[in-house]
Write a protein that holds these residues in place. Structure first.
Motif, mmCIF file in Angstrom:
data_model
loop_
_atom_site.group_PDB
_atom_site.id
_atom_site.type_symbol
_atom_site.label_atom_id
_atom_site.label_comp_id
_atom_site.label_asym_id
_atom_site.label_seq_id
_atom_site.Cartn_x
_atom_site.Cartn_y
_atom_site.Cartn_z
ATOM 1 N N TRP A 1 36.924 29.316 30.067
ATOM 2 C CA TRP A 1 38.317 29.052 30.443
ATOM 3 C C TRP A 1 38.655 27.585 30.168
ATOM 4 C CZ3 TRP A 1 41.392 33.010 32.413
ATOM 5 C CH2 TRP A 1 40.736 34.187 32.782
ATOM 6 N N ASN B 1 36.097 26.931 34.049
ATOM 7 C CA ASN B 1 35.499 28.099 34.690
ATOM 8 C C ASN B 1 34.764 28.941 33.644
ATOM 9 O OD1 ASN B 1 34.848 30.186 36.371
ATOM 10 N ND2 ASN B 1 36.949 30.761 36.875
ATOM 11 N N THR C 1 36.501 36.356 35.808
ATOM 12 C CA THR C 1 37.866 36.215 36.317
ATOM 13 C C THR C 1 38.082 34.769 36.721
ATOM 14 O OG1 THR C 1 37.231 36.743 38.591
ATOM 15 C CG2 THR C 1 37.851 38.596 37.156
ATOM 16 N N ASN C 2 39.343 34.425 36.979
ATOM 17 C CA ASN C 2 39.658 33.037 37.320
ATOM 18 C C ASN C 2 40.788 33.030 38.348
ATOM 19 O OD1 ASN C 2 39.715 30.299 37.372
ATOM 20 N ND2 ASN C 2 40.470 30.001 35.283
ATOM 21 N N VAL D 1 43.417 30.846 40.253
ATOM 22 C CA VAL D 1 44.003 29.527 40.016
ATOM 23 C C VAL D 1 45.030 29.225 41.093
ATOM 24 C CG1 VAL D 1 43.582 29.670 37.554
ATOM 25 C CG2 VAL D 1 45.767 30.452 38.461
ATOM 26 N N TYR E 1 46.671 28.585 31.006
ATOM 27 C CA TYR E 1 45.250 28.905 31.099
ATOM 28 C C TYR E 1 44.848 29.722 29.872
ATOM 29 C CZ TYR E 1 45.507 27.257 35.871
ATOM 30 O OH TYR E 1 45.675 26.462 36.987
ATOM 31 N N LEU F 1 41.633 31.560 27.709
ATOM 32 C CA LEU F 1 40.307 32.149 27.828
ATOM 33 C C LEU F 1 39.777 32.489 26.438
ATOM 34 C CD1 LEU F 1 37.899 33.462 29.309
ATOM 35 C CD2 LEU F 1 39.265 35.565 29.434
#
Length: 637
Positions: free
Chosen positions: A430, A434, A438-439, A441, A447, A449
């Motif tokens: 990310w 990260n 999953t993330n 925020v 963002y 990926l």
């Protein structure tokens, strides 16, 4: 095989014993290097020297030293604890005696090497003359720094100084090195057996008068027999008394605590020497490749001592037996093969003789066509290593669809879970650092990926997440009023508002009010809300007049007996303070219905003038009026 090894060692020991028997008539004395006196004091007094060379003749060599013969002499030895200058002064008991001397560095040599190695000579002086000759260089000699010569041969007063001729009986001070061991030979050339006094006080603080315990300089495995050493050679930093060391001072064990038998051997001690720096341990059992601890310790019977009786403390030495040892198998942590059908891994070791893979293959390398874990055993007659490797073969990789969803707006303080719903075995990178699948925020940003596997990138996507701060603040005021028969508009309009809810259930931003009371409103949007309330009064909407009296009578039977503030409008707030002529507070009240009648502390005041401050507020023409009134009130009887 064990019998043959033990037999071979037995012959070695027997050989040393025979050497000792051969040399039994040569037990070294102080006239021999092997019997040298250790320097443990500053001054040594020798009443006489014995005639002859001692038990070992010809220990010095006149071909490269200034000494012509080995006769009527005494040997001394010392180890230097600090680098510096060594010096001494020798004074004969008979001033006509001519003493010669030589100093040798035997740090890495044996006494027998002195005769054949000219490099061991450090300093030498044989300068002297027959009694009555001029100049007479007999008497005191030594290394005192009274000349700059290191080597002076026989005779005295010569211009050219070398191994054969000298100028003075005194040499330069001798530069010595910490840890080195030296042997000093002193001989009476006058053919006298009269002794001398030798003072080592010129040596300064180099520590030749030994007060330092001996230490281990080195331990080396020697004469390897197959995979195991036959001997361990131990070298001390200084000479050790032969009588103070024995096999009982040594124990050898492996890292599992298994003990192995050893036996102490020393060549010099076996020849009758009193001291030796070098000792050999005969290893009586085969030592497999591995780690060992050689412990050197004192015992009730033997305490390892140097010539000055300084005791060696307990010592542990870690020994690695690695003769024909194999290297650790140099497999990487794991191996990934990208876009290929097979790979070859290699376990080759130039010391290995055998290879065994888990599938039975015996070659040093293995060709792999399927993902999995592969292991190999590599060995020779002395050692064995085992290695394993995880192999991942990615022949036909497929791209993945990365979808982070639509751009999203949320309220400040909330969180948002970005979930691409992909296999967690992939690699996730990310833009905020990260690396999870999953993330979650909490900050506004774009963002991104990137999804990869062990062979590289498979896909990517990005999403904008905006956390909004939409504040709402409502202020209706504290109170308002409307004229009788009229209405008032309560306005809660706010540009960030989405919803309004008044206390009477109304949902418009403006509430029309025609009755008195307290009204409240809640204004909100998707991220925040605010509430406020206001008091609404009814007003006659006329001019308001305020009257304050200026005189009251304590005895009056009419209405002017009290101080009363009068107005045609009701007061919203009211306060009064009355002061005497000296500024003292006599009366105070916030209740308009309580009237002051000239009474303080239950007693009538005396006639006179008194100051007052009256503060009040009221509604006039739908406007809040706040006033302060000051003046004096006269009190009469």
């Amino acid at each position: 095989m064990v019998f043959e090894k033990r037999a071979m060692r037995l012959w070695i020991v027997i050989g040393i014993i025979l050497m000792a028997i051969d040399a039994s008539a040569q037990n070294p004395t102080v006239q021999d290097c092997l019997g040298a006196i250790p320097v443990c004091e500053q001054i040594y007094r020798e009443e006489q020297v014995l005639d002859g060379p001692g038990e070992y003749a010809n220990e010095v060599n006149g071909d490269f030293s200034c000494l012509v013969e080995d006769n009527r002499g005494i040997w001394y030895t010392f180890t230097v604890n600090s680098s510096g200058d060594f010096g001494f002064l020798l004074t004969p008991n008979d001033p006509d005696d001519d003493y010669d001397w030589a100093l040798f560095n035997i740090t890495n040599a044996r006494c027998e090497d002195i005769r054949r190695d000219p490099g061991l000579l450090v300093s030498c002086n044989a300068s002297g003359s027959a009694p009555g000759d001029s100049p007479n260089c007999n008497g005191p000699t030594g290394a005192t720094g009274q000349s700059n010569f290191d080597v002076q041969g026989g005779n005295c007063g010569n211009t050219n100084v070398n191994n054969d001729s000298g100028r003075t009986p005194f040499n330069d001070l001798i530069s010595v090195v910490q840890g080195n061991t030296y042997a000093l030979f002193v001989a009476n050339w006058s053919q006298s057996t009269n002794g001398y006094e030798i003072d080592f006080g010129f040596s300064g603080n180099i520590g030749i008068i030994d007060q330092t315990p001996p230490e281990i300089k080195s331990i080396e495995a020697e004469e390897a027999d197959g995979c195991s050493p036959n001997f361990l050679d131990i070298t001390f930093t200084e000479l050790i008394k032969c009588s103070s060391i024995a096999t009982a001072n040594f124990s050898l064990s492996d890292d599992q605590g298994n003990a192995y038998s050893v036996e102490l051997i020393s060549g010099d001690c076996s020849l009758g020497a009193s001291f030796s720096r070098e000792y050999r341990l005969d290893v009586l059992e085969t030592l497999p490749i591995g780690s060992y601890n050689l412990k050197i310790l004192g015992s009730p019977t033997f305490s390892i001592l140097d010539p000055c009786d300084n005791e060696k403390s307990e010592f542990n030495f870690q020994l690695e037996i690695n003769r024909n040892a194999l290297s650790d198998i140099a497999f990487p942590t794991d191996t990934v093969a990208c876009d290929v059908a097979s790979i070859t891994i290699d376990a080759f070791d130039d010391q290995a003789t055998d290879y065994m893979w888990q599938d039975g293959s015996t070659s040093s390398d293995l060709t792999i066509t399927q993902s999995g874990t592969y292991s190999v055993q590599v060995s020779n007659e002395c050692d064995m290593k085992v290695g394993a490797i995880d192999v991942l073969i990615l022949d036909n990789r497929n791209a993945v669809v990365v979808d982070l969803g639509l751009d999203t707006s949320l309220c400040l303080g909330e969180s948002y879970l970005i979930d691409p719903q992909l296999d967690s075995d992939l690699e996730f990178s990310w833009s905020d650092g990260n690396t999870g699948a999953t993330n979650t925020v909490t900050n506004s940003a774009t963002y991104e990926l990137i999804v990869s596997d062990a062979c590289g990138e498979l896909g990517s996507d990005e999403v904008d997440v905006d956390f909004k701060d939409i504040p709402i603040e409502i202020d209706l005021g504290e109170r308002t009023a409307f004229c009788t028969g009229d209405v008032v508009n309560l306005d809660a309009t706010n540009v960030n508002a989405a919803d309004y809810l008044w206390s009477d259930g109304s949902t418009d931003p403006i509430l029309v009010v025609s009755t008195t009371g307290t009204y409240s409103v809640v204004v909100s949007n998707e991220c925040s809300s605010d509430m406020d309330e206001i008091i609404v009064n009814e007003s006659a909407c006329v001019d308001c007049n305020v009257y304050l009296p200026n005189i009251i009578s304590l005895s009056s039977q009419t209405g002017n007996s009290n101080f009363e503030v009068v107005s045609n409008c009701p007061f919203i707030s009211y306060s009064i303070e009355i002061f005497d002529r000296w500024g003292g507070l006599m009366y105070t009240s916030n209740d308009q219905s309580q009237l002051w009648g000239g009474i303080t502390n239950g007693q009538p005041v005396i006639s006179g003038s008194y100051a007052y401050i009256v503060k009040l507020s009221y509604i006039e023409f739908d406007e809040l009026i706040e006033e302060d009134h000051t003046g004096t009130i006269t009190v009469i009887q």
